[in-house]
Design an enzyme around this catalytic site. Structure first.
Site, PDB file in Angstrom:
ATOM      1  CG  ASP A 182      42.142   7.879  22.213  1.00 41.75           C
ATOM      2  OD1 ASP A 182      41.383   8.791  22.528  1.00 41.75           O
ATOM      3  OD2 ASP A 182      41.834   6.945  21.456  1.00 41.75           O
TER       4      ASP A 182
ATOM      5  CE  LYS B 144      16.816   5.826  27.934  1.00 39.03           C
ATOM      6  NZ  LYS B 144      17.491   6.847  28.638  1.00 39.03           N
TER       7      LYS B 144
ATOM      8  CG  ASP C 229      42.044   4.311  18.656  1.00 37.77           C
ATOM      9  OD1 ASP C 229      41.458   5.417  18.669  1.00 37.77           O
ATOM     10  OD2 ASP C 229      41.729   3.377  19.392  1.00 37.77           O
TER      11      ASP C 229
ATOM     12  CG  ASP D 104      42.600  10.099  18.149  1.00 32.76           C
ATOM     13  OD1 ASP D 104      42.066  10.929  18.893  1.00 32.76           O
ATOM     14  OD2 ASP D 104      42.406   8.887  18.244  1.00 32.76           O
TER      15      ASP D 104
END
Length: 1023
Positions: A376, A487, A717, A721
């Site tokens: 990861d 934005k 984590d 996963d």
């Protein structure tokens, strides 16, 4: 994603009367395949009217209570179905009857069988077989309890999912708001969430106000994601108008319609996927199984051969059966089960000291045989904190210091432009340090605010001193917070500098939007008109920083003229009454989640150890590629297809993919690939990055690597996963940032979340594999001097040279500590410079090891034992030639006048004392030759003189086995308890020449192996 998926997985499959198991298995596989597919939903594409028609929900009054009750009865509660767990007693039984233990149990049963045959046929049967059976059973039970205790420390997967499930939910029913238990939420319910809440089910957002959710546990994106009613992406995981079950709402409020509940939610599917995956057999378990096959084969072959031989030699049927059982049992290495368990436990403890917590003992070795690591990105390869990486001001890019201890580069902090830029970054920023952290280093302080603003806050605090004081000097008057339509974020402050106008407007946001609002630019503290040349310079800098995978923000300011905006002017942010165009552009600041310091080195070590590191992340491809280059997953000089296309200035489609060593695969491309196409990518590219992947795709990537024959380690984590962690040969979770779920699914936990710790784990795993080989070679060698006395006893009809009790004293007494001490042996060469072992060819126990232990060293040991045996009997008057055929009279308790070579007569009692003295001496001889065996087992290729005797435990083992042998021989009362008698000191020395011979023989063998690598000796004897 049909309504039934997930739920019906736990209902018994419709099976015909014959109990067709195949149908059941097929259904389970189909369900798992269904779960592995991408999330398919269309609710994010529907308009509000279509939603109203689909769910029958009044968008202002919600469902009626009666309708909600009906749906609840139909769908069941909004909760995750717990998986079928393995009961503790079954786990315990697996430890008691699995693998190696089975061999010992069979041995024990055979012993009891032999004893019962003897008890039924003889008047005064010997109790040896009974003792042996009891001891074998005890060994299995004690070792089983020990392994069970070691592994019982880890608990079940799903319970941690339960902690993630929200308890209460705010719904609107019959037009009234009510707080209900989250389990009662049904499809079609109108739900409200606010900052701090957990999302109670999968929601389609119909209205929102500044709502942001933290999807990191699901998708791995560390930034909070905006949620609004807008349909922004075909992919339901990426669109803004869906909020997912059990993710957190960080700020703002939102209202939505429940579209999925319980197991049918995206999180529910992952849970079902993780719990439904079968973890395969660990490599070490497969090795031990292979070893048992070899040992059993040898035992049965010897047993049956001698059974037939004893019948030819005219023994009775019963005697032949007892011999058969005796030989099979003698082949069982009783102490080995305990040795292997203790060696693995010691390594697990050693790894825990190096921040690797191993949950499953066998996983210790798996990491050593790993050939592919799928890692990861966020938090494992990177520090998991946004950090300012670069600034662009005065028309040049400056590098910031991203190291963890601020030991890196610094830039010119005296420029007037930098002072203006840092002022905007500090003022136009809502992040604040949490209280009472003044004595902590700045980078370690906790911040309230989003990741980018925290990064700016820490950077300015480090460079320019207290931001808090700056904000007190420039008091804020009004602000417009950031929103997704315009934005930018803007605030107006009082300016304490009397030489300048009294109001300062500062703004930050998306660089292109900020630049559009500017007409001038600040260069070296002077304002200049923004011409095309400078706009190009901006564009180049923006592209360069963006190409580094960094998140870029633009900054500008404007001093508001005093005549228009006198002191006390009422600024209005709703109906804007101040300029937000023609501002002065100051600069860019870019941020990245930087790689951890130790990672590039660790990736380099993996590469030299022949391990392929693949990055799998939910992040953007550009960022992923930048980090991959930063940590060396894509090494310097290796290009992707896109790089080659850019260099040759041709379209990507014209580049041959095989020319590129590296490749970056986007999740959306992966979705449309067949498994053959994925296999091609994994086979032909050495450096691979998968970006924007979903949890299901992580699983598909792991399975793809396993199809290539790789042993795969996966790090992760997030909840997302957990299926991949469970499927991998070894799952590695993060101890600090990891969710409970990922920790449960994993086999190993990195306590410091650092990828570099994995490399330590690989090293330890490879070392334990080498050392287990040595341990087994040492233990098996003494099998031959234990079996041969029994075989000669049958063939030559001589008095028994070595008894059952003495064999147990060797296997469970003198050999245990030395065998375990080999686990502490240091590596012979750099084990991180060789390729990972091939599980198909490089076995823990191979034919060469058996041939060395049984055929060569073991035979020399047996000669040493027999030499001692013949010396003692000769000293007592029985010359070797006289012993042949003596057994029948010797063992007959009614004959009290057996003559020796000199005509002396021996009673039964006297004969037995001499026999038991021989047993003791044979036992001591085995200990003496095992000294040499222990020393030669320290190395497989190097000379012992190169390796040295640094292993203190091994030296202790040598003394321990000698002391134990002396104790058993000389302790008063042993003659009664174990039938072991004191020896003359000279009898200890009979085996010394054989011990020396073993040492010299093996040193010469290793010398030839080193001088002629790949030669005949290496092929035949290097295990």
């Amino acid at each position: 994603m049909g309504k039934g998926v997930g739920r019906d997985k736990y209902e018994p499959a419709a099976v015909s009367e014959q109990g067709d198991k195949k149908g059941k298995k097929g259904k389970k596989d189909r369900d798992m395949d269904e779960l592995k597919k991408e999330v398919s939903m269309d609710d994010h594409k529907l308009s509000l009217d279509e939603l109203h028609r689909k769910y029958g929900t009044d968008l202002s009054r919600g469902l009626t209570s009666a309708r909600a009750a009906e749906i609840l009865a139909r769908d069941g509660p909004n909760a995750l179905t717990p998986p079928p767990t393995t009961p503790e007693w079954i786990k315990f039984c697996r430890q008691l009857f699995g693998g190696f233990s089975m061999l010992l149990w069979i041995g024990a049963i055979l012993c009891f069988l032999a004893y019962s045959i003897q008890a039924a046929t003889e008047e005064e049967p010997q109790n040896d077989n009974l003792y042996l059976g009891v001891v074998l059973s005890a060994v299995v039970i004690i070792t089983g309890c020990f392994s069970y205790y070691q592994e019982a420390k880890s608990s079940k997967i799903m319970e941690s999912f339960k902690n993630m499930v929200p308890q209460q939910a705010l719904v609107i029913r019959n037009g009234e708001k009510m707080s209900i238990n989250a389990e009662e939420v049904v499809v079609g319910d109108l739900v409200e969430v606010k900052g701090g809440d957990r999302i109670p089910a999968d929601l389609r957002i119909i209205s929102a106000n500044g709502c942001k959710v933290d999807n990191s546990s699901l998708t791995g994106e560390s930034e909070p994601q905006t949620r609004s009613p807008d349909f922004t992406n075909e992919n339901p995981l990426e669109t803004r108008n869906i909020a997912f079950f059990s993710t957190n709402c960080v700020e703002g409020t939102a209202r939505g319609i429940v579209v999925y509940t319980g197991d049918r939610t995206v999180m529910g599917r992952i849970a079902t996927l993780a719990s439904g995956l079968e973890g395969g057999q660990t490599p070490i378990a497969a090795e031990i199984e292979h070893f048992i096959h070899i040992i059993t084969g040898v035992a049965v072959f010897l047993g049956v051969s001698f059974f037939i031989l004893s019948l030819i030699l005219e023994y009775t049927w019963l005697e032949a059966v007892i011999f058969l059982i005796g030989i099979i049992v003698a082949n069982v290495p009783e102490g080995l089960l305990a040795t292997v368990t203790v060696c693995l436990t010691l390594t697990a403890k050693r790894m825990a000291r190096k921040n690797c917590l191993v949950k499953n003992l066998e996983a210790v070795e798996t990491l050593g045989s790993t050939s592919t690591i799928c890692s990861d990105k966020t938090g494992t390869l990177t520090q998991n904190r946004m950090t300012v990486a670069h600034m662009w001001f005065d028309n040049q890019i400056h590098e910031a210091d991203t190291t963890e201890n601020q030991s890196g580069v610094s830039f010119d902090k005296t420029s007037a432009t930098w002072l203006a830029l840092s002022r905007i970054a500090g003022l136009c920023n809502r992040a604040v340090f949490q209280a009472n952290q003044e004595n902590l280093p700045i980078l370690k302080r906790a911040v309230a605010g989003d990741a980018s603003e925290s990064a700016l806050l820490k950077c300015i605090e480090l460079c320019c001193g207290s931001v808090k004081e700056m904000r007190e000097r420039y008091a804020k008057i009004v602000e417009i917070p950031f929103n997704s339509t315009n934005k930018y974020q803007l605030s107006i402050h009082k300016n304490p500098n009397t030489s300048e106008p009294q109001h300062l407007l500062v703004m930050k946001g998306a660089p292109e939007r900020i630049l559009d609002r500017c007409s001038s630019i600040l260069l070296h503290g002077k304002e200049q008109p923004l011409d095309e040349e400078l706009k190009d310079a901006f564009q180049n800098a923006y592209l360069e920083l963006g190409g580094l995978g960094e998140r870029v923000l633009g900054f500008c300011h404007l001093f508001l003229p005093d005549e228009q905006f006198p002191e006390g002017f009422q600024f209005d942010t709703d109906d804007v009454n101040f300029p937000i165009d023609n501002l002065c552009f100051v600069g860019l600041i870019s941020m990245i989640d930087p790689p951890r310091a130790a990672v590039p080195d660790a990736v380099g070590k993996c590469r030299s150890a022949g391990i392929k590191v693949i990055m799998v992340t939910g992040d953007h491809p550009i960022t992923a590629k930048a980090i991959a280059k930063g940590v060396g997953i894509i090494s310097e000089g290796n290009e992707t297809v896109e790089d080659i296309a850019a260099r040759l200035n041709i379209p990507v489609s014209q580049v041959n993919p095989r020319d590129a060593k590296a490749c970056v695969v986007h999740g959306s491309d992966l979705k449309d690939m067949t498994s053959e196409q994925l296999d091609d990518i994994l086979k032909y590219h050495t450096e691979i990055v998968f970006a924007r992947t979903s949890p299901q795709q992580k699983l598909i990537i792991v399975e793809g690597c396993q199809r290539q024959g790789a042993i795969v380690a996966v790090t992760g984590d997030g909840v997302n996963d957990s299926p991949a962690l469970k499927k991998a040969d070894i799952g590695v979770a993060m101890g600090i940032a990891g969710s409970d779920v990922s920790k449960q699914a994993a086999d190993m936990i990195l306590l410091d979340d650092n990828f570099a710790s994995i490399v330590t784990g690989v090293e330890e795993g490879r070392l334990i594999f080498d050392n287990l080989k040595k341990s087994i070679a040492y233990t098996l060698t003494s099998n031959i001097p234990e079996i041969t006395p029994f075989l000669i006893f049958i063939i030559a009809n001589i008095p028994l040279p070595l008894g059952t009790v003495t064999i147990l004293c060797i296997d469970l007494g003198t050999d245990m500590v030395p065998a375990i001490s080999l686990a502490y042996e240091q590596a012979e060469s750099d084990i991180m410079k060789r390729q990972p072992r091939n599980p198909k060819t490089d076995k823990l126990v191979n034919e060469r090891l058996i041939s060395m232990a049984y055929g060569q060293i073991g035979m020399i040991q047996a000669l040493g034992g027999f030499f001692t045996y013949f010396v003692i009997l000769a000293e007592n008057g029985f010359l070797p030639i006289h012993l042949l055929g003596l057994r029948v009279d010797w063992d007959d308790r009614w004959i009290n006048d057996v003559e020796d070579s000199y005509g002396q007569q021996w009673t039964y009692e006297q004969r037995k004392i001499v026999e038991f003295t021989c047993h003791t001496a044979f036992f001591v001889s085995i200990v003496v030759v095992q000294w040499a065996d222990l020393v030669i087992c320290k190395t497989r290729r190097n000379s012992v003189f190169q390796q040295g005797m640094k292993n203190k435990i091994l030296i202790f083992g040598l003394f321990e086995e000698t002391a134990l042998a002396a104790f058993l021989s000389y302790c008063p009362g042993m003659g009664v308890a174990l039938r072991m008698y004191p020896l003359k000191p000279t009898w200890w020395f009979c085996a010394f020449p054989y011990s020396l011979l073993i040492f010299v023989y093996d040193e010469v063998r290793k010398l030839i192996i080193r001088r002629r690598p790949g030669g005949w000796v290496e092929k035949e004897t290097y295990y």
